[in-house]
Design a protein around this motif. Sequence first.
Motif, PDB file in Angstrom:
ATOM      1  N   GLU A 164       1.133  -1.279  -0.012  1.00 12.98           N
ATOM      2  CA  GLU A 164      -0.321   0.419  -0.241  1.00 12.98           C
ATOM      3  C   GLU A 164       0.919   1.324   0.115  1.00 12.98           C
ATOM      4  OE1 GLU A 164      -2.933  -0.416   2.931  1.00 12.98           O
ATOM      5  OE2 GLU A 164      -4.133  -2.029   2.139  1.00 12.98           O
ATOM      6  N   SER A 165       1.900   1.634  -1.111  1.00  9.14           N
ATOM      7  CA  SER A 165       2.376   2.954  -1.078  1.00  9.14           C
ATOM      8  C   SER A 165       2.468   3.536  -2.107  1.00  9.14           C
ATOM      9  CB  SER A 165       4.060   2.401  -0.199  1.00  9.14           C
ATOM     10  OG  SER A 165       4.600   2.067  -1.313  1.00  9.14           O
ATOM     11  N   PHE A 166       2.174   3.199  -3.682  1.00  5.67           N
ATOM     12  CA  PHE A 166       1.640   3.215  -4.691  1.00  5.67           C
ATOM     13  C   PHE A 166       0.242   2.024  -5.296  1.00  5.67           C
ATOM     14  CE2 PHE A 166       5.003   0.322  -5.613  1.00  5.67           C
ATOM     15  CZ  PHE A 166       3.824  -0.748  -6.352  1.00  5.67           C
ATOM     16  N   TYR A 167      -0.375   2.941  -6.864  1.00  5.14           N
ATOM     17  CA  TYR A 167      -0.425   2.002  -7.136  1.00  5.14           C
ATOM     18  C   TYR A 167      -0.801   3.019  -8.741  1.00  5.14           C
ATOM     19  CZ  TYR A 167      -5.568   4.853  -6.418  1.00  5.14           C
ATOM     20  OH  TYR A 167      -6.018   5.274  -5.893  1.00  5.14           O
ATOM     21  N   PHE A 168      -0.440   2.306  -9.413  1.00  8.88           N
ATOM     22  CA  PHE A 168      -0.454   2.699 -11.320  1.00  8.88           C
ATOM     23  C   PHE A 168      -1.396   2.449 -12.120  1.00  8.88           C
ATOM     24  CE2 PHE A 168       2.704   0.800 -13.310  1.00  8.88           C
ATOM     25  CZ  PHE A 168       3.594  -0.018 -12.093  1.00  8.88           C
ATOM     26  N   ILE A 211       0.754   6.795 -17.675  1.00  7.14           N
ATOM     27  CA  ILE A 211      -0.400   6.471 -17.416  1.00  7.14           C
ATOM     28  C   ILE A 211      -0.262   7.369 -15.524  1.00  7.14           C
ATOM     29  CG2 ILE A 211       2.115   4.148 -17.022  1.00  7.14           C
ATOM     30  CD1 ILE A 211       2.704   5.891 -14.009  1.00  7.14           C
ATOM     31  N   TRP A 212      -1.610   6.874 -14.622  1.00  6.96           N
ATOM     32  CA  TRP A 212      -1.890   7.635 -13.831  1.00  6.96           C
ATOM     33  C   TRP A 212      -1.328   6.604 -12.755  1.00  6.96           C
ATOM     34  CZ3 TRP A 212      -8.244   8.169 -13.843  1.00  6.96           C
ATOM     35  CH2 TRP A 212      -8.316   9.116 -14.840  1.00  6.96           C
ATOM     36  N   LEU A 213      -0.726   7.129 -12.047  1.00  9.53           N
ATOM     37  CA  LEU A 213      -0.292   7.240 -10.594  1.00  9.53           C
ATOM     38  C   LEU A 213       0.270   7.991  -8.890  1.00  9.53           C
ATOM     39  CD1 LEU A 213       2.264   6.199  -9.617  1.00  9.53           C
ATOM     40  CD2 LEU A 213       3.794   8.162 -10.128  1.00  9.53           C
ATOM     41  N   SER A 214      -0.473   7.148  -7.966  1.00 17.33           N
ATOM     42  CA  SER A 214      -0.807   7.757  -7.240  1.00 17.33           C
ATOM     43  C   SER A 214       0.109   6.761  -5.499  1.00 17.33           C
ATOM     44  CB  SER A 214      -2.332   7.186  -6.310  1.00 17.33           C
ATOM     45  OG  SER A 214      -2.364   7.149  -5.259  1.00 17.33           O
ATOM     46  N   PRO A 215       0.832   7.844  -3.917  1.00 22.33           N
ATOM     47  CA  PRO A 215       1.398   7.935  -3.984  1.00 22.33           C
ATOM     48  C   PRO A 215       0.596   6.783  -2.228  1.00 22.33           C
ATOM     49  CG  PRO A 215       1.300  10.189  -3.853  1.00 22.33           C
ATOM     50  CD  PRO A 215       0.511   9.352  -4.306  1.00 22.33           C
ATOM     51  N   HIS A 216      -0.938   6.307  -2.865  1.00 19.21           N
ATOM     52  CA  HIS A 216      -1.828   5.893  -1.795  1.00 19.21           C
ATOM     53  C   HIS A 216      -1.186   6.905  -0.816  1.00 19.21           C
ATOM     54  CE1 HIS A 216      -3.304   2.971  -0.013  1.00 19.21           C
ATOM     55  NE2 HIS A 216      -3.399   2.176  -1.044  1.00 19.21           N
ATOM     56  N   ILE A 224       6.698   9.662  -7.348  1.00 20.91           N
ATOM     57  CA  ILE A 224       7.623  10.138  -8.491  1.00 20.91           C
ATOM     58  C   ILE A 224       9.186   8.757  -8.068  1.00 20.91           C
ATOM     59  CG2 ILE A 224       9.273  10.805  -9.827  1.00 20.91           C
ATOM     60  CD1 ILE A 224       7.355  12.995 -10.200  1.00 20.91           C
ATOM     61  N   ASP A 225       9.361   9.249  -6.632  1.00 15.73           N
ATOM     62  CA  ASP A 225      10.846   8.015  -6.074  1.00 15.73           C
ATOM     63  C   ASP A 225      10.063   6.699  -6.447  1.00 15.73           C
ATOM     64  OD1 ASP A 225      12.834   8.000  -4.353  1.00 15.73           O
ATOM     65  OD2 ASP A 225      11.648   7.497  -2.763  1.00 15.73           O
ATOM     66  N   ARG A 226       8.741   6.409  -5.307  1.00 20.87           N
ATOM     67  CA  ARG A 226       8.126   5.333  -4.992  1.00 20.87           C
ATOM     68  C   ARG A 226       7.630   4.522  -6.547  1.00 20.87           C
ATOM     69  NH1 ARG A 226       3.785   6.540  -0.490  1.00 20.87           N
ATOM     70  NH2 ARG A 226       5.498   6.985   0.781  1.00 20.87           N
ATOM     71  N   PHE A 227       7.601   5.525  -8.032  1.00 16.39           N
ATOM     72  CA  PHE A 227       7.373   4.537  -9.085  1.00 16.39           C
ATOM     73  C   PHE A 227       9.030   4.309  -9.326  1.00 16.39           C
ATOM     74  CE2 PHE A 227       6.954   5.590 -13.683  1.00 16.39           C
ATOM     75  CZ  PHE A 227       5.855   4.801 -13.872  1.00 16.39           C
TER      76      PHE A 227
END
Length: 363
Positions: free
Chosen positions: A235-239, A247-252, A273-276
Amino acid sequence: MVDFDILIIGGGIAGASLGAEIARKARTCIVEAETHCGYHSTGRSAAFWLESYGGPVVAQLSAASHDFLDAPPADFAERSFLRTRGALHVTRGELPVLPPVVETRVVERAELAAIVPGIRPDWHRALWEPGCADIDVAALHAAYLRWFRTQGGQVRTDARLVRASFDGEWSLEFEDGATLSAGIVVNAAGAWADSVAKSCGVAPIGITPKRRTMVQLRVARSGLRDLPQVIDAGESFYFKGESDRSIWLSPHDEIETDPCDAAPEEIDIATAIDRFERVVDWPIEAVERSWAGLRTFAPDRIPVYGFDPLAPGFFWCAGQGGFGIQTAPAAARLAAALILNEAPHHSVSNIDPTHFLPARFRN
Ligand SMILES: Cc1cc2nc3c(=O)[nH]c(=O)nc-3n(C[C@H](O)[C@H](O)[C@H](O)COP(=O)(O)OP(=O)(O)OC[C@H]3O[C@@H](n4cnc5c(N)ncnc54)[C@H](O)[C@@H]3O)c2cc1C
């Protein structure tokens, strides 16, 4: 005689879907503070249906909403609101534990790398959830509002409730000085649910808005439109794929905040961005856009549907968290049965409404 049998505060997906389920049987008005309905959370979602999301109680609402979203009644919409893409719950450690009713399959590293080319080696396994789908949120919300109006419902925008009192019936005052009366008030005010309750002289129940950030990135890789929803099991990101190269990205993120017109913060975009970059080796070319919205939770993270046992004629329709779109059809049918004191629609007849009643906060 009162102006309306039922007055719904809030024209997001919660108010619109409940309104559409009751307007044929009760004179109903939706009042919306903004110039158009859907300006807040409903217009800012990540727009997906994911059965496993939100735990087992919420999963019942999501499952019961699926058929309506996928094959709506002909007089509601001509086509499906869903487009299946599937989800991968990726992990560097253990696989997530999802509600057992959800269809899943384990995906090992070689297959994972084929589905998500460029995924870094430490992401070694995933759980494939094939049912995950995009929801056409704007079309769904518009269809609910259209259905509501077709059945005689009224919508008033630019109508911010400022206070209300109950004396056998509700007297409501709006920011522009207008007044209305109604037999029942429905609190579908999203992030403002607790403040609307207070304006009506009703005790809040601890419903808390939490900001979530979304970023649209353009990357140096093509063929992404149908990329599955890639979700971190931790649970630290989804895209998910948005277009051929974006893409659509969220840091959750879940940042507690006062109700507001939410905007993304630089730090949350940077975190995303860092997590991605720790997941895939795709060079980032541009942040095409970013936005934020509020996901609003009751203390137990289960939504609140039902009459307040301490406030006659006050009905809660709040706390839809990060699942208010994907649960809307079932939630609206369940709430309609409670508000009209009728047997529920067969699609929700196996769901126990006591999970959702506000009485659980009123001991
Ligand atoms: C980034 C993000 C991603 C999400 N992704 C998903 C997803 O993929 N799938 C999913 O199912 N859900 C998702 N959600 C959650 C979903 O968007 C919400 O659960 C849902 O939109 C809540 O709907 P609502 O009608 O309760 O709230 P809102 O849409 O916020 O509507 C409430 C309305 O009440 C109005 N209002 C407030 N106070 C007053 C007043 N005093 N008088 C009159 N009107 C008032 C507001 O102006 C507002 O329009 C996401 C949310 C966010 C923020």
